[in-house]
Write a protein that holds these residues in place. Structure first.
Motif, PDB file in Angstrom:
ATOM      1  N   SER A   6      63.342 -33.814  10.004  1.00  0.00           N
ATOM      2  CA  SER A   6      63.195 -33.105  11.259  1.00  0.00           C
ATOM      3  C   SER A   6      63.536 -34.043  12.400  1.00  0.00           C
ATOM      4  O   SER A   6      63.289 -35.252  12.330  1.00  0.00           O
ATOM      5  CB  SER A   6      61.758 -32.594  11.420  1.00  0.00           C
ATOM      6  OG  SER A   6      61.551 -32.114  12.726  1.00  0.00           O
ATOM      7  N   TYR A   7      64.124 -33.464  13.450  1.00  0.00           N
ATOM      8  CA  TYR A   7      64.406 -34.265  14.638  1.00  0.00           C
ATOM      9  C   TYR A   7      63.134 -34.547  15.430  1.00  0.00           C
ATOM     10  O   TYR A   7      63.112 -35.408  16.308  1.00  0.00           O
ATOM     11  CB  TYR A   7      65.408 -33.542  15.539  1.00  0.00           C
ATOM     12  CG  TYR A   7      66.806 -33.521  14.971  1.00  0.00           C
ATOM     13  CD1 TYR A   7      67.631 -34.637  15.051  1.00  0.00           C
ATOM     14  CD2 TYR A   7      67.303 -32.390  14.336  1.00  0.00           C
ATOM     15  CE1 TYR A   7      68.914 -34.618  14.531  1.00  0.00           C
ATOM     16  CE2 TYR A   7      68.579 -32.359  13.809  1.00  0.00           C
ATOM     17  CZ  TYR A   7      69.392 -33.476  13.908  1.00  0.00           C
ATOM     18  OH  TYR A   7      70.652 -33.463  13.382  1.00  0.00           O
ATOM     19  N   GLY A   8      62.071 -33.796  15.159  1.00  0.00           N
ATOM     20  CA  GLY A   8      60.831 -33.987  15.895  1.00  0.00           C
ATOM     21  C   GLY A   8      60.987 -33.671  17.367  1.00  0.00           C
ATOM     22  O   GLY A   8      60.331 -34.277  18.217  1.00  0.00           O
ATOM     23  N   ASP A   9      61.861 -32.721  17.688  1.00  0.00           N
ATOM     24  CA  ASP A   9      62.181 -32.375  19.069  1.00  0.00           C
ATOM     25  C   ASP A   9      61.925 -30.874  19.238  1.00  0.00           C
ATOM     26  O   ASP A   9      62.467 -30.069  18.486  1.00  0.00           O
ATOM     27  CB  ASP A   9      63.662 -32.705  19.326  1.00  0.00           C
ATOM     28  CG  ASP A   9      64.094 -32.486  20.765  1.00  0.00           C
ATOM     29  OD1 ASP A   9      63.459 -31.668  21.458  1.00  0.00           O
ATOM     30  OD2 ASP A   9      65.091 -33.105  21.193  1.00  0.00           O
ATOM     31  N   PRO A  10      61.093 -30.471  20.218  1.00  0.00           N
ATOM     32  CA  PRO A  10      60.768 -29.045  20.367  1.00  0.00           C
ATOM     33  C   PRO A  10      61.896 -28.199  20.965  1.00  0.00           C
ATOM     34  O   PRO A  10      61.762 -26.977  21.054  1.00  0.00           O
ATOM     35  CB  PRO A  10      59.547 -29.058  21.293  1.00  0.00           C
ATOM     36  CG  PRO A  10      59.685 -30.328  22.086  1.00  0.00           C
ATOM     37  CD  PRO A  10      60.330 -31.320  21.159  1.00  0.00           C
ATOM     38  N   CYS A  11      62.984 -28.817  21.390  1.00  0.00           N
ATOM     39  CA  CYS A  11      64.124 -28.058  21.930  1.00  0.00           C
ATOM     40  C   CYS A  11      64.628 -27.069  20.881  1.00  0.00           C
ATOM     41  O   CYS A  11      64.666 -27.368  19.685  1.00  0.00           O
ATOM     42  CB  CYS A  11      65.234 -29.034  22.326  1.00  0.00           C
ATOM     43  SG  CYS A  11      66.841 -28.266  22.566  1.00  0.00           S
ATOM     44  N   ALA A  14      67.375 -28.369  18.567  1.00  0.00           N
ATOM     45  CA  ALA A  14      66.873 -29.274  17.527  1.00  0.00           C
ATOM     46  C   ALA A  14      66.109 -28.502  16.455  1.00  0.00           C
ATOM     47  O   ALA A  14      66.256 -28.765  15.260  1.00  0.00           O
ATOM     48  CB  ALA A  14      65.982 -30.347  18.154  1.00  0.00           C
ATOM     49  N   CYS A  15      65.306 -27.514  16.864  1.00  0.00           N
ATOM     50  CA  CYS A  15      64.557 -26.715  15.883  1.00  0.00           C
ATOM     51  C   CYS A  15      65.518 -25.937  14.984  1.00  0.00           C
ATOM     52  O   CYS A  15      65.295 -25.814  13.771  1.00  0.00           O
ATOM     53  CB  CYS A  15      63.626 -25.737  16.597  1.00  0.00           C
ATOM     54  SG  CYS A  15      62.242 -26.528  17.432  1.00  0.00           S
ATOM     55  N   ASP A  18      67.003 -28.311  12.522  1.00  0.00           N
ATOM     56  CA  ASP A  18      66.040 -28.638  11.467  1.00  0.00           C
ATOM     57  C   ASP A  18      66.169 -27.656  10.304  1.00  0.00           C
ATOM     58  O   ASP A  18      65.921 -27.986   9.144  1.00  0.00           O
ATOM     59  CB  ASP A  18      64.602 -28.574  12.006  1.00  0.00           C
ATOM     60  CG  ASP A  18      64.223 -29.817  12.800  1.00  0.00           C
ATOM     61  OD1 ASP A  18      64.953 -30.827  12.721  1.00  0.00           O
ATOM     62  OD2 ASP A  18      63.206 -29.760  13.517  1.00  0.00           O
TER      63      ASP A  18
END
Length: 222
Positions: A6-11, A14-15, A18
């Motif tokens: 996961s990119y660990g990004d809430p955008c 990015a989700c 994932d």
């Protein structure tokens, strides 16, 4: 979903990545846009993917709610993979990506699959160029049948027979269709040789040919 990165990004971008950013994931979605497929058909349409990787990607996409499995009852005993409603919502993204990618300065060698050819036709569809508002076509490519419907300025392509008598039908094999798309063979020559059959009134036959070949209607590169 253990082991998935996961990119660990809430955008939202990015989700989304994932879920569909792993290698082969988006191409699996592409090959399911026209309707469900068996594992073997998916594998045959994705040269270069190993059975293990295909199994893993299908499992991940199923866990994320993009793909769903359906087992046909006896005597068929066949497992089909298809897109969920959420998975089908990726269609405009894929069509836009296809239009964008077709302008790439360098295109890898390889052979287009039937799904790619038909989705290219959908991506290139221009309702302004269509003389009639409603039309139904049927394509028979090797052992598979596809229904092509133009309704209210929208184009829909799916696996299966036409719901009503088609305005025109086209029957050929994938190698012949590829040769026509690659400008190695003209449609007229394919009809003359018997490797392609186009039935229906002349205006409907022409409409079907124009629709199918629109994305490839350019002079071959030297």
């Amino acid at each position: 979903m253990t082991g998935m990165r996961s990119y660990g990004d809430p955008c939202g971008v990015a989700c989304g990545l994932d879920i569909i950013g792993e290698r082969w994931a988006l191409l699996i979605v592409r090959d399911l846009l026209l309707g469900p497929k068996r594992f073997g058909d998916l594998h045959a349409g994705l040269p270069g993917i190993s059975p293990n990787v295909l199994t893993q990607r299908l499992r991940e996409l199923t866990e994320h709610g993009v793909v769903e499995r359906r087992d046909l009852p006896p005597p068929a005993r066949v497992r089909l993979y298809g897109l969920t409603d959420w998975g089908r919502a990726l269609e405009p993204v894929l069509l836009h990506l296809g239009r964008w990618g077709s302008q790439a300065p360098a295109v890898p060698d390889g052979r287009l699959g039937v799904d790619s050819i038909l989705l290219s036709a959908k991506a290139a569809f221009d309702p302004a160029r269509v003389a009639v508002s409603d039309r139904v076509y049927e394509l028979r490519i090797d052992a598979d049948t596809y229904c092509v419907e133009i309704t209210g300025g929208s184009l829909h392509i799916s696996r299966g027979t036409a719901p009503s008598a088609p305005d025109a039908t086209l029957a050929t094999d994938l190698d012949t269709l590829r040769a026509i798309c690659d400008h190695r063979l003209t449609l007229a020559a394919a009809v003359d040789s018997g490797s392609l059959r186009l039935d229906g009134p002349e205006h409907a036959r022409q409409g079907l040919a124009d629709l199918l070949l629109a994305p490839f209607d350019h002079a071959p590169s030297s």
